[in-house]
Design a protein around this motif. Sequence first.
Motif, PDB file in Angstrom:
ATOM      1  N   ASP A 177      21.899  26.051 -27.632  1.00  0.00           N
ATOM      2  CA  ASP A 177      20.747  26.665 -28.301  1.00  0.00           C
ATOM      3  C   ASP A 177      19.849  27.381 -27.291  1.00  0.00           C
ATOM      4  O   ASP A 177      19.359  28.485 -27.555  1.00  0.00           O
ATOM      5  N   THR A 186      19.050  31.394 -27.219  1.00  0.00           N
ATOM      6  CA  THR A 186      17.656  31.823 -27.270  1.00  0.00           C
ATOM      7  C   THR A 186      17.330  32.743 -26.104  1.00  0.00           C
ATOM      8  O   THR A 186      16.648  33.762 -26.270  1.00  0.00           O
ATOM      9  N   CYS A 215      18.781  36.158 -26.711  1.00  0.00           N
ATOM     10  CA  CYS A 215      17.973  36.867 -27.709  1.00  0.00           C
ATOM     11  C   CYS A 215      16.726  37.460 -27.074  1.00  0.00           C
ATOM     12  O   CYS A 215      16.370  38.618 -27.337  1.00  0.00           O
ATOM     13  N   GLU A 216      16.054  36.692 -26.219  1.00  0.00           N
ATOM     14  CA  GLU A 216      14.830  37.161 -25.566  1.00  0.00           C
ATOM     15  C   GLU A 216      15.134  38.211 -24.499  1.00  0.00           C
ATOM     16  O   GLU A 216      14.368  39.164 -24.315  1.00  0.00           O
ATOM     17  N   ASP A 233      18.823  41.031 -27.119  1.00  0.00           N
ATOM     18  CA  ASP A 233      18.372  41.163 -28.508  1.00  0.00           C
ATOM     19  C   ASP A 233      19.095  40.147 -29.372  1.00  0.00           C
ATOM     20  O   ASP A 233      20.049  39.488 -28.930  1.00  0.00           O
ATOM     21  N   ARG A 234      18.643  40.013 -30.607  1.00  0.00           N
ATOM     22  CA  ARG A 234      19.209  39.010 -31.510  1.00  0.00           C
ATOM     23  C   ARG A 234      20.669  39.304 -31.838  1.00  0.00           C
ATOM     24  O   ARG A 234      21.493  38.374 -31.903  1.00  0.00           O
ATOM     25  N   ARG A 235      21.013  40.555 -32.064  1.00  0.00           N
ATOM     26  CA  ARG A 235      22.394  40.881 -32.439  1.00  0.00           C
ATOM     27  C   ARG A 235      23.364  40.432 -31.352  1.00  0.00           C
ATOM     28  O   ARG A 235      24.447  39.908 -31.662  1.00  0.00           O
ATOM     29  N   THR A 236      23.005  40.660 -30.107  1.00  0.00           N
ATOM     30  CA  THR A 236      23.868  40.241 -28.997  1.00  0.00           C
ATOM     31  C   THR A 236      24.033  38.725 -28.990  1.00  0.00           C
ATOM     32  O   THR A 236      25.139  38.203 -28.793  1.00  0.00           O
ATOM     33  N   ALA A 237      22.922  38.014 -29.204  1.00  0.00           N
ATOM     34  CA  ALA A 237      22.987  36.548 -29.237  1.00  0.00           C
ATOM     35  C   ALA A 237      23.840  36.066 -30.398  1.00  0.00           C
ATOM     36  O   ALA A 237      24.640  35.126 -30.258  1.00  0.00           O
ATOM     37  N   GLU A 238      23.702  36.701 -31.539  1.00  0.00           N
ATOM     38  CA  GLU A 238      24.481  36.303 -32.710  1.00  0.00           C
ATOM     39  C   GLU A 238      25.972  36.577 -32.508  1.00  0.00           C
ATOM     40  O   GLU A 238      26.824  35.794 -32.963  1.00  0.00           O
ATOM     41  N   GLN A 290      27.213  33.777 -30.436  1.00  0.00           N
ATOM     42  CA  GLN A 290      27.319  32.577 -31.268  1.00  0.00           C
ATOM     43  C   GLN A 290      28.587  32.614 -32.118  1.00  0.00           C
ATOM     44  O   GLN A 290      29.312  31.614 -32.232  1.00  0.00           O
TER      45      GLN A 290
END
Length: 228
Positions: free
Chosen positions: A159, A163, A166-167, A170-175, A178
Amino acid sequence: MSQSFKFGLLVFPQITQLDMTGPLQVFSSLPGAEVHLVWKTTEPVQSDTVLTITPTTRFADCPQFDVLCVPGGYGTDALMGDEEVLGFLRAQAAGARFVTSVCTGSLVLAAAGLLEGRSAATHWSATEVLPVFGVSVSRERVCIDGNRITGGGITAGIDLGLTVICELVDRRTAEAIQLRMEYNPAPPFNAGSPETAPPEVVELLQERMKPAKARRLALAEAAAARMR
C-alpha cells in the motif's frame, strides 16, 4: 519521455523482508525506475527469516534518491542508536522528494529527527514509541504528512509503495502497477489488526511481544535523550 526516478531502500540485519520486498516490487514495476538496496557494506545481511539480502549499494557510493524508504523489523531497535545510519538518513532526506517507511522503519526516521512534529504510522505493537520522539501516531494504513509517507505493519508495504507512485507520478500509473501485481487482497480471516482480531489472539501476541516491546521502548528513550 518519462522521467526516471531513483529509489533507495535501506536493508540491515534482522530486517523483516516483506517490509522491504513489498515496496521494492512496486517501485521496480515503474518503467525506468532505478532501485537500490543500500547498507553500510555490500555484504549479505540476514533477515529475520532464513532469507539473506544482498545490498546493491553502500552508503558511501549511492546517489541522491528521489524516494528514500526505511523498512522495519527487530533490527530497527539497533538502528535507533546507530549514528552512521541516522546521519545517512538525514543527508538523504534533505534532498529526497519523499521520505518513507514501513512498519517500525518509522521509529528509525523518528530517531533521526525526520518526523518530529508530524504524524506517522507504524506497526500496532510499536505505537508507544513514536511519541517519545515527538511524533503523533496515525492508525491509518498509510499516513501522508507533507513529503513524509509512512506505512503500518509489514503487509502495508505494498500500500505504501502504490501510494508513493501515485504521489510521485500519478494515480493511473499506480493503478497499472496494482493490476500487474494483481494486488486484490481478500484475507481468509478478519484478524489483521488489534481492532478486528479476536481478543484472545490479541492477548496472545501482546504477551509474546512484551519483552521486545519493553526493550524497544527503553532503546527509544535512550536515543531520544541523546537528541536533547
